[in-house]
Design a protein around this motif. Structure first.
Motif, PDB file in Angstrom:
ATOM      1  N   PHE A  15      11.659  10.596  11.811  1.00  0.00           N
ATOM      2  CA  PHE A  15      11.516   9.761  10.618  1.00  0.00           C
ATOM      3  C   PHE A  15      12.029   8.344  10.866  1.00  0.00           C
ATOM      4  O   PHE A  15      11.455   7.376  10.385  1.00  0.00           O
ATOM      5  N   ASP A  16      13.150   8.234  11.599  1.00  0.00           N
ATOM      6  CA  ASP A  16      13.736   6.908  11.791  1.00  0.00           C
ATOM      7  C   ASP A  16      12.799   6.002  12.587  1.00  0.00           C
ATOM      8  O   ASP A  16      12.552   4.864  12.217  1.00  0.00           O
ATOM      9  N   ILE A  47       8.975   1.379  -9.306  1.00  0.00           N
ATOM     10  CA  ILE A  47      10.256   1.198  -8.638  1.00  0.00           C
ATOM     11  C   ILE A  47      10.560   2.408  -7.762  1.00  0.00           C
ATOM     12  O   ILE A  47      10.957   2.285  -6.609  1.00  0.00           O
ATOM     13  N   LEU A  48      10.269   3.600  -8.306  1.00  0.00           N
ATOM     14  CA  LEU A  48      10.588   4.833  -7.584  1.00  0.00           C
ATOM     15  C   LEU A  48       9.715   5.003  -6.348  1.00  0.00           C
ATOM     16  O   LEU A  48      10.172   5.505  -5.317  1.00  0.00           O
ATOM     17  N   PRO A 102       0.846  -1.192   0.000  1.00  0.00           N
ATOM     18  CA  PRO A 102       0.000   0.000   0.000  1.00  0.00           C
ATOM     19  C   PRO A 102       0.881   1.242   0.000  1.00  0.00           C
ATOM     20  O   PRO A 102       1.928   1.263   0.660  1.00  0.00           O
ATOM     21  N   PHE A 103       0.475   2.238  -0.746  1.00  0.00           N
ATOM     22  CA  PHE A 103       1.285   3.440  -0.845  1.00  0.00           C
ATOM     23  C   PHE A 103       1.534   4.059   0.535  1.00  0.00           C
ATOM     24  O   PHE A 103       2.592   4.600   0.798  1.00  0.00           O
ATOM     25  N   GLN A 104       0.549   3.925   1.397  1.00  0.00           N
ATOM     26  CA  GLN A 104       0.664   4.533   2.729  1.00  0.00           C
ATOM     27  C   GLN A 104       1.887   4.036   3.509  1.00  0.00           C
ATOM     28  O   GLN A 104       2.436   4.781   4.308  1.00  0.00           O
ATOM     29  N   VAL A 105       2.281   2.785   3.303  1.00  0.00           N
ATOM     30  CA  VAL A 105       3.393   2.293   4.111  1.00  0.00           C
ATOM     31  C   VAL A 105       4.748   2.747   3.561  1.00  0.00           C
ATOM     32  O   VAL A 105       5.765   2.534   4.197  1.00  0.00           O
ATOM     33  N   THR A 106       4.761   3.367   2.387  1.00  0.00           N
ATOM     34  CA  THR A 106       6.044   3.831   1.861  1.00  0.00           C
ATOM     35  C   THR A 106       6.148   5.350   1.934  1.00  0.00           C
ATOM     36  O   THR A 106       7.000   5.954   1.291  1.00  0.00           O
ATOM     37  N   ILE A 107       5.293   5.940   2.756  1.00  0.00           N
ATOM     38  CA  ILE A 107       5.098   7.385   2.662  1.00  0.00           C
ATOM     39  C   ILE A 107       6.341   8.183   3.075  1.00  0.00           C
ATOM     40  O   ILE A 107       6.635   9.226   2.497  1.00  0.00           O
ATOM     41  N   ILE A 108       7.122   7.672   4.038  1.00  0.00           N
ATOM     42  CA  ILE A 108       8.270   8.458   4.513  1.00  0.00           C
ATOM     43  C   ILE A 108       9.370   8.548   3.450  1.00  0.00           C
ATOM     44  O   ILE A 108       9.759   9.650   3.054  1.00  0.00           O
ATOM     45  N   PRO A 109       9.866   7.389   2.938  1.00  0.00           N
ATOM     46  CA  PRO A 109      10.854   7.509   1.863  1.00  0.00           C
ATOM     47  C   PRO A 109      10.280   8.174   0.618  1.00  0.00           C
ATOM     48  O   PRO A 109      10.999   8.892  -0.076  1.00  0.00           O
ATOM     49  N   ALA A 110       8.987   7.957   0.348  1.00  0.00           N
ATOM     50  CA  ALA A 110       8.387   8.610  -0.823  1.00  0.00           C
ATOM     51  C   ALA A 110       8.481  10.129  -0.681  1.00  0.00           C
ATOM     52  O   ALA A 110       8.778  10.838  -1.642  1.00  0.00           O
ATOM     53  N   LEU A 152      10.293   1.030  -0.100  1.00  0.00           N
ATOM     54  CA  LEU A 152      10.186  -0.108   0.816  1.00  0.00           C
ATOM     55  C   LEU A 152      11.566  -0.465   1.369  1.00  0.00           C
ATOM     56  O   LEU A 152      11.734  -0.660   2.576  1.00  0.00           O
ATOM     57  N   ILE A 153      12.561  -0.510   0.469  1.00  0.00           N
ATOM     58  CA  ILE A 153      13.921  -0.860   0.902  1.00  0.00           C
ATOM     59  C   ILE A 153      14.501   0.252   1.773  1.00  0.00           C
ATOM     60  O   ILE A 153      15.038   0.016   2.854  1.00  0.00           O
ATOM     61  N   TRP A 154      14.362   1.474   1.285  1.00  0.00           N
ATOM     62  CA  TRP A 154      14.876   2.638   2.010  1.00  0.00           C
ATOM     63  C   TRP A 154      14.293   2.670   3.427  1.00  0.00           C
ATOM     64  O   TRP A 154      14.977   2.914   4.421  1.00  0.00           O
ATOM     65  N   ASN A 155      12.995   2.405   3.481  1.00  0.00           N
ATOM     66  CA  ASN A 155      12.298   2.411   4.757  1.00  0.00           C
ATOM     67  C   ASN A 155      12.905   1.386   5.708  1.00  0.00           C
ATOM     68  O   ASN A 155      13.133   1.658   6.884  1.00  0.00           O
TER      69      ASN A 155
END
Lengths: 270, 301, 125
Positions: free
Chosen positions: B265-266, B27-28, A113-121, B34-37
């Motif tokens: 953030f971390d 991918i972007l 889900p997009f929501q779980v990638t929100i910080i790096p996004a 996901l990986i960065w997180n």
């Protein structure tokens, strides 16, 4: 089946529909009159309806600016979605090495889900310098996996013989796409337009994260801010709600068949 | 031979070109984040200082010292466990609107209409329906004589979460209904006819034919419910801001607060990892239970 | 084929919306000189000459006096060039005789409007 009388169905369904509709009707009524529950006697029909709360909203906040922002973002999203999804959907109808891997990649992206990638996004968008821009708001949703598969299914349904005939006539690939494929997949296009529009029109979390600039706010952001700025103005707040609901509702009512088809294919596909 | 080969190369190039935009976006904005997180969750990092390896620090903090984490996790689980209620309700409605009665399309439209509307507006509308002084719900309860004084629904520690859940069910029930209805419509009528000839009553027919055949649809609904409980940010943000205290905070709103209000953030990344693993586990479990038929679903927002 | 692409319910809805919006803006263009006129009378329905009429702005955020004119010998007054959409009018002559303020709401900023009901001096006393 035919032995049953129909009226219990109608009674139950009417009650359910009434429950579903009450919030809408109440908001509409309040936006026209500003009267709340404690006008006695409380009336179902609006007394002295007027449109001045809508005028208040229009001038109190830069409504037109928000409207334009919302529309611009939705436009970018819709156009990008059709083009990109159709391209990817077409590619997936062809055979090539690694096709399976690509499909697995797409399917696993669906489970993120997009929501779980929100910080790096957010951090990526910041790196790209797209904070506070329309493109930044649109970029993450410029392609939708569900719609790629809707397009793929629609292209797969185009008879092979038709494409072969066109190829024998010497038509290049892009001409085959525009002359043969596109006219035959109108309903996939319609589905995609509607899904993309409604999703981007209602999108809230992502703009909330990346938009700081007052002038770049979209309607959902404006609405949630309006709630905190002017708490007592019941009539105006609900007029605002109606104003943002109308475009989505109109589009939905016009095209509910495509909308539902899109959602259920999305839901039924593995 | 070489002509065919060249054609083949050109075709591959074309396919690559066609796939590129979508792939780049996913991918972007899915894979890399996901990986960065994941990496971020093992670091000490904030926008103002360089990254430093933190090991399991954030996870330890979360699991052993952060009571709020357990509270929002519990809330998320409660939110998720409430979705069968909505699905049951939707199943009832779907059975009703699947009957050959006049006006069923109108009923379907009305029940479904709350799904495509803007969740922010839904939140505002429901917040006001629940209002202590001018809310419709309190007014009706008072008129019927159940209560003497308005109940501050959304300010109450015990009632706030159920109230948000009711609003959420109101919004999503139409979507469940449509999914179940599609399942119902795929059942061949001949099955019912032969069962009727065999003398099966309607309950038996429902149990033996309808339920097994719409099982995939039910599992799709369950997956939607799971996704919903992990992504339903808008409603909580607008209706209660997670309050009172953290009574209505879900994982997703807690993550937002930690990351974008407190700039942790971390730590928020570590929360996100837990959120995702938890979600993925449940989704895979549901998928397994349904025999792999309920695939991935995207609700879009 | 062409017909079904260009004339269908989507394009019709879109076109109608655009046309209505354009017509509305055209109407605004010709009617937004900010002219607000009306009459001041006393309790016996006689016109009041030389009364002060004060126009105050009222929005969700502010309330403040913006303009002031005097009535002619027939009790008529006329504001021009205001850019308001929600305002109050108050008529007074001397200190004691003040009418209760009248709320005027307009559909757009500076909409021309003629008040049908005259402001009544001393009606609140």
């Amino acid at each position: 089946m035919h032995r049953y009388p129909h009226w219990p169905f109608h009674v139950t369904l009417s009650t359910i529909c009434a429950l579903m509709l009450v919030p809408f009707i109440w908001v509409l009524k309040t936006s026209l009159t500003g009267e709340n529950i404690f006008t006695y006697p409380p009336s179902v029909l609006p007394q002295d309806p007027h449109l001045f709360y809508y005028v208040d909203v229009w001038y109190t906040i830069p409504f037109f600016r928000y409207l334009v922002n919302s529309f611009l973002v939705s436009l970018i999203v819709v156009v990008a979605n059709i083009v990109f999804n159709a391209m990817a959907g077409y590619a997936l109808t062809r055979e090539f090495i690694g096709k399976k891997a690509i499909i697995i990649l797409f399917l696993s992206c669906m489970m993120i889900p997009f929501q779980v990638t929100i910080i790096p996004a957010y951090l990526i968008t910041k790196e790209l310098g797209l904070l506070n821009t329309h493109l930044g708001m649109a970029l993450p949703v410029m392609s939708t996996i569900v719609c790629i598969f809707v397009f793929k299914a629609s292209f797969d349904a185009v008879p092979r013989s038709l494409i072969d005939a066109a190829r024998i006539d010497g038509l290049p690939d892009w001409k085959i796409i525009f002359k043969v494929m596109v006219p035959l997949s109108q309903s996939a296009i319609a589905t995609n337009i509607i899904l993309a529009f409604i999703w981007s029109w209602n999108n809230f979390l992502w703009p909330l994260v990346i938009i700081r600039d007052q002038h770049m706010q979209t309607l959902p952001l404006g609405l949630s801010r309006f709630l905190t700025v002017v708490e007592d103005t019941t009539g105006a707040l609900y007029a605002f709600c109606i104003m943002v609901l109308i475009p989505g509702l109109v589009i939905f009512l016009l095209a509910q068949r495509q909308f539902i088809a899109g959602l259920t294919t999305g839901a039924a596909k593995g | 031979m070489s002509i065919i080969k060249r054609k083949r190369t050109r075709e591959l190039l074309l396919i690559g070109f066609f796939l590129a935009p979508s792939l780049i976006i996913f991918i972007l904005y899915r894979i890399i984040p996901l990986i960065w997180n994941g990496i971020l969750s093992f670091e000490f990092w904030s926008p103002y200082k360089p990254a430093e390896f933190a090991g399991l620090y954030h996870y330890q903090e979360m699991l052993f010292y952060d009571d709020v984490f357990w509270e929002v996790l519990l809330n998320t689980v409660i939110f998720m466990l409430s979705s069968p209620l909505g699905i049951l309700l939707a199943l009832g409605i779907a059975l009703l609107v699947n009957a050959p009665i006049r006006g069923r399309n109108l009923y379907r439209t009305i029940v479904f209409m709350s799904y495509p509307v803007m969740t922010v507006a839904v939140g505002i509308i429901w917040q006001w329906l629940y209002n202590e002084k001018v809310g419709l719900i309190n007014y009706i309860l008072m008129s019927l004589g159940f209560i003497d004084q308005g109940i501050p629904f959304l300010e109450s520690f015990n009632l706030a979460l159920p109230c948000v859940i009711v609003a959420s069910i109101w919004q999503v029930v139409g979507f469940y209904m449509i999914v179940l209805l599609t399942g119902l419509q795929n059942i061949p009528p001949s099955l019912y006819e032969s069962a009727a000839i065999d003398g099966a009553n309607s309950w038996q027919r429902f149990k033996r034919i309808t339920l097994p055949l719409i099982r995939p649809s039910i599992f799709i609904c369950i997956v939607i419910g799971i996704i919903n409980s992990f992504t339903n940010f808008d409603l909580v943000f607008v209706m209660t801001q997670g309050g009172p205290g953290h009574a209505t905070d879900l994982l997703i709103t807690y993550i937002y607060d930690e990351a974008f209000k407190l700039s942790k953030f971390d730590y928020a990344a570590a929360l996100t990892v837990v959120n995702f693993v938890f979600f993925l586990g449940l989704a895979l479990l549901a998928n397994k239970l349904s025999g792999g038929e309920a695939g991935a679903v995207e609700t879009g927002d | 084929m062409l017909k079904s692409i260009f004339i269908n319910r989507y394009t019709m809805t879109f076109t109608v919306t655009i046309v209505v919006a354009l017509l509305w803006n055209l109407f605004i263009l010709f009617n937004d000189s900010g002219i607000l006129s009306g009459r001041v009378v006393d309790r016996n329905n006689q016109p009041v000459a030389d009364a002060r009429v004060v126009l105050s702005e009222k929005t969700l955020l502010v309330t403040a006096p913006r303009d002031e004119v005097k009535t002619d010998q027939n009790g008529y007054f006329r504001f021009e060039g205001h850019r308001l959409y929600h305002l109050y009018l108050e008529a007074m002559k001397g200190d004691a005789r003040s009418s209760s303020s009248r709320e005027v709401r307009l559909y757009f900023k500076g909409q021309n409007k003629k008040l049908k009901e005259p402001l009544v001096l001393g009606s609140d006393r």
